[in-house]
Scaffold this motif. Structure first.
Motif, PDB file in Angstrom:
ATOM      1  N   ASP A 441       0.837  -1.207   0.000  1.00  0.00           N
ATOM      2  CA  ASP A 441       0.000   0.000   0.000  1.00  0.00           C
ATOM      3  C   ASP A 441       0.865   1.247   0.000  1.00  0.00           C
ATOM      4  OD1 ASP A 441      -2.198  -1.685   0.173  1.00  0.00           O
ATOM      5  OD2 ASP A 441      -2.189  -1.661   2.350  1.00  0.00           O
ATOM      6  N   SER A 442       1.883   1.241  -0.823  1.00  0.00           N
ATOM      7  CA  SER A 442       2.816   2.358  -0.882  1.00  0.00           C
ATOM      8  C   SER A 442       2.105   3.658  -1.229  1.00  0.00           C
ATOM      9  CB  SER A 442       3.885   2.060  -1.928  1.00  0.00           C
ATOM     10  OG  SER A 442       4.624   3.210  -2.237  1.00  0.00           O
ATOM     11  N   LEU A 443       2.565   4.743  -0.614  1.00  0.00           N
ATOM     12  CA  LEU A 443       2.028   6.066  -0.945  1.00  0.00           C
ATOM     13  C   LEU A 443       2.287   6.402  -2.415  1.00  0.00           C
ATOM     14  CD1 LEU A 443       3.193   8.007   2.236  1.00  0.00           C
ATOM     15  CD2 LEU A 443       0.846   7.407   1.658  1.00  0.00           C
ATOM     16  N   ILE A 444       3.364   5.845  -2.965  1.00  0.00           N
ATOM     17  CA  ILE A 444       3.676   6.068  -4.374  1.00  0.00           C
ATOM     18  C   ILE A 444       2.556   5.520  -5.246  1.00  0.00           C
ATOM     19  CG2 ILE A 444       5.311   5.505  -6.223  1.00  0.00           C
ATOM     20  CD1 ILE A 444       7.484   5.343  -4.052  1.00  0.00           C
ATOM     21  N   THR A 445       1.980   4.387  -4.825  1.00  0.00           N
ATOM     22  CA  THR A 445       0.847   3.801  -5.549  1.00  0.00           C
ATOM     23  C   THR A 445      -0.444   4.519  -5.208  1.00  0.00           C
ATOM     24  OG1 THR A 445       1.928   1.623  -5.585  1.00  0.00           O
ATOM     25  CG2 THR A 445      -0.454   1.682  -5.951  1.00  0.00           C
ATOM     26  N   LEU A 446      -0.651   4.793  -3.927  1.00  0.00           N
ATOM     27  CA  LEU A 446      -1.917   5.393  -3.488  1.00  0.00           C
ATOM     28  C   LEU A 446      -2.172   6.755  -4.114  1.00  0.00           C
ATOM     29  CD1 LEU A 446      -2.004   4.494   0.327  1.00  0.00           C
ATOM     30  CD2 LEU A 446      -3.355   3.487  -1.511  1.00  0.00           C
ATOM     31  N   GLN A 447      -1.118   7.479  -4.449  1.00  0.00           N
ATOM     32  CA  GLN A 447      -1.326   8.804  -5.040  1.00  0.00           C
ATOM     33  C   GLN A 447      -1.999   8.715  -6.407  1.00  0.00           C
ATOM     34  OE1 GLN A 447       2.275  10.933  -6.142  1.00  0.00           O
ATOM     35  NE2 GLN A 447       3.379   9.018  -6.445  1.00  0.00           N
ATOM     36  N   ARG A 473      -9.410   1.000   0.635  1.00  0.00           N
ATOM     37  CA  ARG A 473      -9.986   0.732   1.965  1.00  0.00           C
ATOM     38  C   ARG A 473      -8.945   0.143   2.898  1.00  0.00           C
ATOM     39  NH1 ARG A 473     -14.768  -0.470  -1.137  1.00  0.00           N
ATOM     40  NH2 ARG A 473     -14.035  -2.590  -1.530  1.00  0.00           N
ATOM     41  N   ARG A 474      -8.099  -0.746   2.372  1.00  0.00           N
ATOM     42  CA  ARG A 474      -7.078  -1.386   3.199  1.00  0.00           C
ATOM     43  C   ARG A 474      -6.065  -0.369   3.714  1.00  0.00           C
ATOM     44  NH1 ARG A 474      -4.651  -5.528  -0.307  1.00  0.00           N
ATOM     45  NH2 ARG A 474      -3.222  -3.889  -0.960  1.00  0.00           N
ATOM     46  N   ALA A 475      -5.720   0.593   2.883  1.00  0.00           N
ATOM     47  CA  ALA A 475      -4.750   1.621   3.287  1.00  0.00           C
ATOM     48  C   ALA A 475      -5.263   2.434   4.471  1.00  0.00           C
ATOM     49  CB  ALA A 475      -4.441   2.537   2.108  1.00  0.00           C
ATOM     50  N   GLY A 476      -6.558   2.733   4.481  1.00  0.00           N
ATOM     51  CA  GLY A 476      -7.163   3.430   5.611  1.00  0.00           C
ATOM     52  C   GLY A 476      -6.944   4.929   5.611  1.00  0.00           C
ATOM     53  N   LYS A 477      -7.637   5.583   6.518  1.00  0.00           N
ATOM     54  CA  LYS A 477      -7.623   7.041   6.591  1.00  0.00           C
ATOM     55  C   LYS A 477      -6.254   7.595   6.976  1.00  0.00           C
ATOM     56  CE  LYS A 477     -12.532   7.575   7.667  1.00  0.00           C
ATOM     57  NZ  LYS A 477     -13.524   8.053   8.658  1.00  0.00           N
ATOM     58  N   GLU A 478      -5.529   6.871   7.836  1.00  0.00           N
ATOM     59  CA  GLU A 478      -4.248   7.386   8.318  1.00  0.00           C
ATOM     60  C   GLU A 478      -3.241   7.549   7.179  1.00  0.00           C
ATOM     61  OE1 GLU A 478      -3.116   8.606  11.247  1.00  0.00           O
ATOM     62  OE2 GLU A 478      -5.243   8.578  11.732  1.00  0.00           O
ATOM     63  N   LYS A 479      -3.225   6.558   6.282  1.00  0.00           N
ATOM     64  CA  LYS A 479      -2.281   6.662   5.167  1.00  0.00           C
ATOM     65  C   LYS A 479      -2.675   7.771   4.214  1.00  0.00           C
ATOM     66  CE  LYS A 479       0.986   3.186   4.161  1.00  0.00           C
ATOM     67  NZ  LYS A 479       1.538   2.206   3.220  1.00  0.00           N
ATOM     68  N   TYR A 480      -3.987   7.980   4.068  1.00  0.00           N
ATOM     69  CA  TYR A 480      -4.419   9.062   3.182  1.00  0.00           C
ATOM     70  C   TYR A 480      -4.118  10.422   3.803  1.00  0.00           C
ATOM     71  CZ  TYR A 480      -6.391   6.634  -0.754  1.00  0.00           C
ATOM     72  OH  TYR A 480      -6.521   5.900  -1.907  1.00  0.00           O
ATOM     73  N   VAL A 482      -1.355  10.944   5.505  1.00  0.00           N
ATOM     74  CA  VAL A 482       0.055  11.105   5.165  1.00  0.00           C
ATOM     75  C   VAL A 482       0.205  11.438   3.683  1.00  0.00           C
ATOM     76  CG1 VAL A 482       2.317   9.976   5.125  1.00  0.00           C
ATOM     77  CG2 VAL A 482       0.726   9.522   7.001  1.00  0.00           C
ATOM     78  N   LEU A 483      -0.651  10.845   2.842  1.00  0.00           N
ATOM     79  CA  LEU A 483      -0.618  11.132   1.413  1.00  0.00           C
ATOM     80  C   LEU A 483      -0.894  12.609   1.154  1.00  0.00           C
ATOM     81  CD1 LEU A 483      -0.387  10.031  -1.471  1.00  0.00           C
ATOM     82  CD2 LEU A 483      -2.848   9.589  -1.404  1.00  0.00           C
ATOM     83  N   LYS A 484      -1.822  13.159   1.902  1.00  0.00           N
ATOM     84  CA  LYS A 484      -2.118  14.588   1.779  1.00  0.00           C
ATOM     85  C   LYS A 484      -0.905  15.415   2.164  1.00  0.00           C
ATOM     86  CE  LYS A 484      -5.465  18.069   3.320  1.00  0.00           C
ATOM     87  NZ  LYS A 484      -6.629  18.338   4.201  1.00  0.00           N
ATOM     88  N   TYR A 485      -0.226  14.995   3.218  1.00  0.00           N
ATOM     89  CA  TYR A 485       1.014  15.664   3.653  1.00  0.00           C
ATOM     90  C   TYR A 485       2.068  15.580   2.549  1.00  0.00           C
ATOM     91  CZ  TYR A 485       5.606  16.002   5.868  1.00  0.00           C
ATOM     92  OH  TYR A 485       6.902  16.324   6.157  1.00  0.00           O
ATOM     93  N   MET A 486       2.218  14.391   1.957  1.00  0.00           N
ATOM     94  CA  MET A 486       3.213  14.177   0.914  1.00  0.00           C
ATOM     95  C   MET A 486       2.955  15.100  -0.278  1.00  0.00           C
ATOM     96  SD  MET A 486       4.109  10.724  -1.232  1.00  0.00           S
ATOM     97  CE  MET A 486       2.850  10.973  -2.487  1.00  0.00           C
ATOM     98  N   LYS A 487       1.710  15.197  -0.704  1.00  0.00           N
ATOM     99  CA  LYS A 487       1.366  16.031  -1.854  1.00  0.00           C
ATOM    100  C   LYS A 487       1.587  17.505  -1.547  1.00  0.00           C
ATOM    101  CE  LYS A 487      -1.987  12.923  -4.002  1.00  0.00           C
ATOM    102  NZ  LYS A 487      -3.415  12.716  -4.363  1.00  0.00           N
ATOM    103  N   MET A 488       1.416  17.867  -0.282  1.00  0.00           N
ATOM    104  CA  MET A 488       1.567  19.261   0.118  1.00  0.00           C
ATOM    105  C   MET A 488       3.028  19.692   0.120  1.00  0.00           C
ATOM    106  SD  MET A 488       0.212  21.094   3.609  1.00  0.00           S
ATOM    107  CE  MET A 488      -1.425  20.427   3.355  1.00  0.00           C
TER     108      MET A 488
END
Length: 491
Positions: A441-447, A473-480, A482-488
């Motif tokens: 569930d890498s953030l690289i993929t989730l983006q 769904r498996r990644a969950g809210k917490e990873k998203y 962090v994904l928002k942080y990464m994009k920012m």
């Protein structure tokens, strides 16, 4: 004669071939490498000549900027040289990091240190990656690409004995930034390498590193575990190479003892673990590269489709208008060919087949020689007109499409077909990574997930859409979060 001098004699030849950095306790020297290759995006620096008959270990150092990787590499070198605290010498194989950045720029990613001391029982290759977390996602991608090239084109780096995540003992909380860094590190590797990943805990005074182990657990960082199911870790202090005044020798001794125990334990671990080939890691890196490339191509096609859909062309069309009564009162017209078959000069007849342009019930005047039933006699004729029309206007109108417009529409259909194929290719990249990557569930993929879900819905692929929804769904809210942080901060 000072009692320490006999001990120091064993380093006379090494000192002679080194460059003094600083006098003091200890005196610091820089080991002059006998080979430096800067021809690649990574560089290789070797000390000594490699003996293929000796045991050889390859380790990779990864971690956040500021965790002390450079000092740790030098500590390993001094351990391999057999340097003791009472020798009052310290050798460094690494160069000044500020000079390195100036010389190689931001694109420098990896340095490979080959430490091949003939007196050492093992030869050591250290793959040193730059620090993560410099507010630039491009650096992380460059590290991945350099690692891929390194593993593919250097046959002597086809396996790795240990991947060392360097972390600070003083870290007491996990932030979005740390989760991002841990995620990026894990995203480099295949899942077969998990038992070779260990923690090297720096800036330690020898205490149990409870805080960092808790942080690692919270970040769900995957690594080798011991019998108590806790991460395998080794402790190091980072100040044994620093100059100490006489009154602080006790602190220096403690620093040496911590690092000596850590290095001894780490080398025992290297002896006990089976090295892992880098084929699966290569595959992971290739799939991640392919996913990024494919997503970029999809977006390019979307823009091309938008541009193509907005085209405007001059269209020639036929329109019926009332006859000029000064010229004629009736006209025989073909509704298929949209032509004026008998005009002017046509007279009223009760049966159109009797018209003078008809022969054997077919028209002799219109292009297709249509049946008389395809004709009408009325007070209107066809007039050729021209106007500019958009693609959307054409789709709504009954205007016949001419060759130039037909070509544009064919190009548009081809772009949509190509885009559909690219979307499917991107989906298969994600599925492959899910099967082989350490970080499924890498953030690289989730983006890319939301974008791909929308594209799959558009081409009506419900099963594939659901598979990606499951990853989300498996990644969950917490990873998203962090994904928002990464994009920012890292775009």
């Amino acid at each position: 004669m000072d009692s320490l001098e006999p001990e120091l004699h064993i380093f006379d030849e090494i000192i002679r071939l080194s460059t003094k950095i600083e006098d003091g306790t200890p005196t610091r020297y820089h080991l002059n490498q006998n080979a430096v290759d800067q021809s690649e995006p990574y560089r290789t620096m070797t000390y000594g000549e490699r003996d293929t008959s000796k045991t050889h270990k390859t380790i990779m150092m990864v971690g956040e900027t500021g965790t002390g990787k450079t000092k740790l590499i030098n500590a390993m070198v001094n351990y391999m040289l057999g340097v003791k605290r009472e020798n009052n010498v310290w050798f460094e194989i690494t160069d000044d990091q500020s000079n390195r950045k100036q010389a190689f720029g931001q694109t420098t990613s990896i340095t490979v240190y080959g430490f091949y001391l003939q007196e050492s029982p093992i030869h050591l290759t250290i793959i040193d990656t730059p620090g993560y977390g410099d507010m630039n996602a491009r650096n992380e991608k460059e590290i991945a690409m350099c690692l891929l090239k390194l593993s593919k084109f250097h046959d002597w780096i086809h396996k790795v004995d240990a991947v060392c995540l360097v972390v600070k003992a003083t870290q007491n909380r996990i932030s979005d930034r740390h989760i991002y860094i841990f995620d990026a590190v894990q995203s480099l590797f295949g899942k077969d390498i998990v038992e070779n990943i260990v923690l090297l805990v720096t800036f330690s005074h020898g205490a149990y590193p409870k805080n960092i182990l808790t942080a690692i657990e919270e970040a769900t960082f995957q690594c080798a575990v011991n019998n108590e199911n806790e991460p395998v870790f080794f402790l190091f202090d980072n100040c044994q190479g620093e100059t100490f005044h006489e009154e602080y020798q006790m602190i220096r001794e403690q620093s040496w003892n911590v690092s000596f125990r850590g290095m001894t334990g780490f080398l025992k671990f290297l002896d006990s673990i089976k090295p892992k080939p880098l084929q699966m890691t290569q595959h992971v890196l290739q799939q991640r590269e392919q996913l990024d490339k494919t997503i970029s191509e999809i977006k390019s096609h979307i823009q091309k489709i938008k541009d193509s859909e907005n085209f405007e062309v001059e269209v020639t069309y036929k329109e019926k208008v009332a006859i000029d009564r000064s010229k004629a009162s009736m006209a025989m017209c073909c509704t298929v060919c949209e032509e004026n078959c008998h005009y002017p000069g046509c007279w009223w007849v009760s049966n159109l087949s009797w018209c003078s342009v008809m022969k054997n019930y077919h028209c002799t005047a219109c292009t297709n020689k249509c049946h008389y039933s395809q004709h009408v006699k009325e007070e209107k004729i066809y007039v050729t007109k021209k106007k500019m029309m958009t693609n959307k206007d054409l789709q709504k109108s009954n205007v016949k499409i001419v060759d130039s417009v037909s070509k544009k529409l064919e190009e548009l259909r081809e772009l949509k077909t190509q885009k559909m194929k690219l979307v499917i290719d991107a989906f298969h990249c994600v599925r492959t990574l899910e099967m082989i990557a350490l970080n499924t569930d890498s953030l690289i993929t989730l983006q890319h997930i939301d974008f791909l879900i929308d594209e799959l819905k558009e081409i009506q692929e419900p099963e594939k859409t659901e598979r990606l929804e499951n990853i989300k769904r498996r990644a969950g809210k917490e990873k998203y979060k962090v994904l928002k942080y990464m994009k920012m901060y890292y775009q």
